[in-house]
Design an enzyme around this catalytic site. Sequence first.
Site, PDB file in Angstrom:
ATOM      1  N   TRP A 102       0.823  -1.270  -0.220  1.00 57.83           N
ATOM      2  CA  TRP A 102       0.058   0.157  -0.088  1.00 57.83           C
ATOM      3  C   TRP A 102       0.794   1.383  -0.037  1.00 57.83           C
ATOM      4  CZ3 TRP A 102      -4.338  -1.156  -2.108  1.00 57.83           C
ATOM      5  CH2 TRP A 102      -4.705  -2.383  -2.062  1.00 57.83           C
ATOM      6  N   ASP A 174      -2.244   6.365   6.650  1.00 62.13           N
ATOM      7  CA  ASP A 174      -3.196   5.390   6.043  1.00 62.13           C
ATOM      8  C   ASP A 174      -3.685   4.565   6.927  1.00 62.13           C
ATOM      9  OD1 ASP A 174      -4.574   3.498   4.548  1.00 62.13           O
ATOM     10  OD2 ASP A 174      -3.235   2.942   3.150  1.00 62.13           O
ATOM     11  N   LYS A 198     -12.675  -2.597   5.461  1.00 58.92           N
ATOM     12  CA  LYS A 198     -12.150  -3.273   6.660  1.00 58.92           C
ATOM     13  C   LYS A 198     -12.670  -3.017   7.916  1.00 58.92           C
ATOM     14  CE  LYS A 198      -8.785  -3.408   3.288  1.00 58.92           C
ATOM     15  NZ  LYS A 198      -8.035  -2.617   2.530  1.00 58.92           N
TER      16      LYS A 198
HETATM   17  C1  LIG Z   1      -7.365  -2.115   1.643  1.00 61.56           C
HETATM   18  C2  LIG Z   1      -6.324  -1.012   1.752  1.00 61.56           C
HETATM   19  C3  LIG Z   1      -6.177   0.153   0.858  1.00 61.56           C
HETATM   20  C4  LIG Z   1      -6.876   0.482  -0.564  1.00 61.56           C
HETATM   21  O1  LIG Z   1      -8.201   0.380  -0.501  1.00 61.56           O
HETATM   22  P1  LIG Z   1      -9.287   0.344  -1.569  1.00 61.56           P
HETATM   23  O2  LIG Z   1     -10.502   1.179  -1.025  1.00 61.56           O
HETATM   24  O3  LIG Z   1      -9.330  -0.904  -2.150  1.00 61.56           O
HETATM   25  O4  LIG Z   1      -8.441   1.204  -2.694  1.00 61.56           O
HETATM   26  C5  LIG Z   1      -5.243   1.140   1.193  1.00 61.56           C
HETATM   27  N1  LIG Z   1      -4.418   0.904   2.106  1.00 61.56           N
HETATM   28  C6  LIG Z   1      -4.574  -0.148   3.168  1.00 61.56           C
HETATM   29  C7  LIG Z   1      -3.809  -0.195   4.479  1.00 61.56           C
HETATM   30  C8  LIG Z   1      -5.607  -1.179   2.811  1.00 61.56           C
HETATM   31  O5  LIG Z   1      -5.608  -2.095   3.648  1.00 61.56           O
END
Ligand SMILES: *Cc1c(COP(=O)(O)O)cnc(C)c1O
Length: 362
Positions: A102, A174, A198
Amino acid sequence: MDRVYNFSAGPSMLPIEVLEKAQKEFVCYGNSGMSVMEMSHRSKDFEDIIFGAEKDLRELMDIPENYSVLFLQGGGSTQFAMIPLNLMNKNNKADFVKTGQWSKKAISEAQKYGTVNVVASSEDKTFSYIPKLDSSKFDTEADYFYMTLNNTIYGTHIPDSKIPDTGNVPKVGDMSSNILAERYDISKFGLIFAGAQKNLGPAGVTVVIIKNDLVGNAMDITPTMLRYDTHIKEKSLYNTPPTYSIYFAGLVFKWVKQMGGIDAMEKINKEKAALLYDFIDNSKLFKGTVDIESRSLMNVPFILPNDELNSKFIAEAKSKGFVNLKGHRTVGGMRASIYNAMPVEGIKKLVEFMGKFEIENK
Ligand SMILES: *Cc1c(COP(=O)(O)O)cnc(C)c1O
C-alpha cells in the site's frame, strides 16, 4: 447455511447486530416510507444520517474542531493521488515510509506529482517489520510525512506510541485497516484516511480526516472532484455521495460506541491478537512471519513448514467454517484478518482448530 467466521482481509466481516439492524430498516427507513438507497441525498432524512455519522465519528476518535471529516468515493487508492495533488504544494516533495504494497502504491502515485523521498523501508525482508524511524533522516522541508499505519498484507503496524516526531512537517496516515480498532491521537496528524471495507462497513465510502490549515492549496491541475476543499465546502454533498455505505458506516459507529468506544475495542483487539500470537509462538508447527515488535492487531500472517500443509490447513479450516485464511500471494501461507467485527469466540475456536491440526499433522 450458518454464518462462518470470515477472516477476509477486506471486504470483511461486519457486526451481526449491525447487519440485522440494516435488515430491519432495509425496505423502509424510519418514517421516510423508502429505503436509504432510494432517498435523495439532499433530503432531511439523509442529512440526519450523514451529519449524525460525522458527529459519532468525531466523538469516537476525539477529532479536534479544526479538522474536517469527509465521506468520499474512490477507495483508499484514490487518496494515493489526492494527497499529493492537494498537499505537495509548497516544496513539491514528501517523505515516505515504505512498509508494504500500500505504501508502494502511494509512493508511485505521488511520484507523478513531485519528489518522493523514502526515509525508511522494510522491503529487504519482505516487509516483515517496521523500519526504525529516525527523525534526523527526515526532510524538514517536506510538504508532508507519509505512513501506512497498519499493513494489511504483511501484518505490521505503527501504533500511536511509535509515531515519530516530524516537527512542523504534517503527518499523513493510511488507517484503512485499523481505524476504530486502536487509539491514535488525531492531533498528531495533518491527514488520515481509511477505505471503509475493513473496519467501517461496506466498500464504497472512504473517510478522510484533514486539518483545516492544510486545505486550499491544491495544484492547479487537480480535478474538482479530487480537491479536498470542494468536499469540505459542501460537507461531502458536492455530488451524490455513496449514501448507503455512509448510512451503514454510521450504524457501525453506533455499534462501536455501544461496545465502549475505541479504547474498549482496542482492549478486545489486543486480547484477540494475543490469543492467536501466543498459540503461534508456542506451536512447533505454525510460525509467525512478522517481527514480534511490529505485529499488527488486525492482520496475523502465519505459515506451516510447507505448501502442502498450508493448502491442507486452508481446506480443512474452510470445511469447519473458518474461511478466507489464505495469505497474500507475496507472503504465502495464511493470514487471519481479525478486525473489530470478529468476535473473541471466533479466535478461540480458530486456535482450538489449529491445536487439533497440529496434533494430527506432527
Ligand atoms: C485496502 C487498503 C487500501 C486500498 O483500499 P481500496 O479502498 O481498495 O482502494 C489502502 N491501504 C490499506 C492499508 C489497505 O488495507
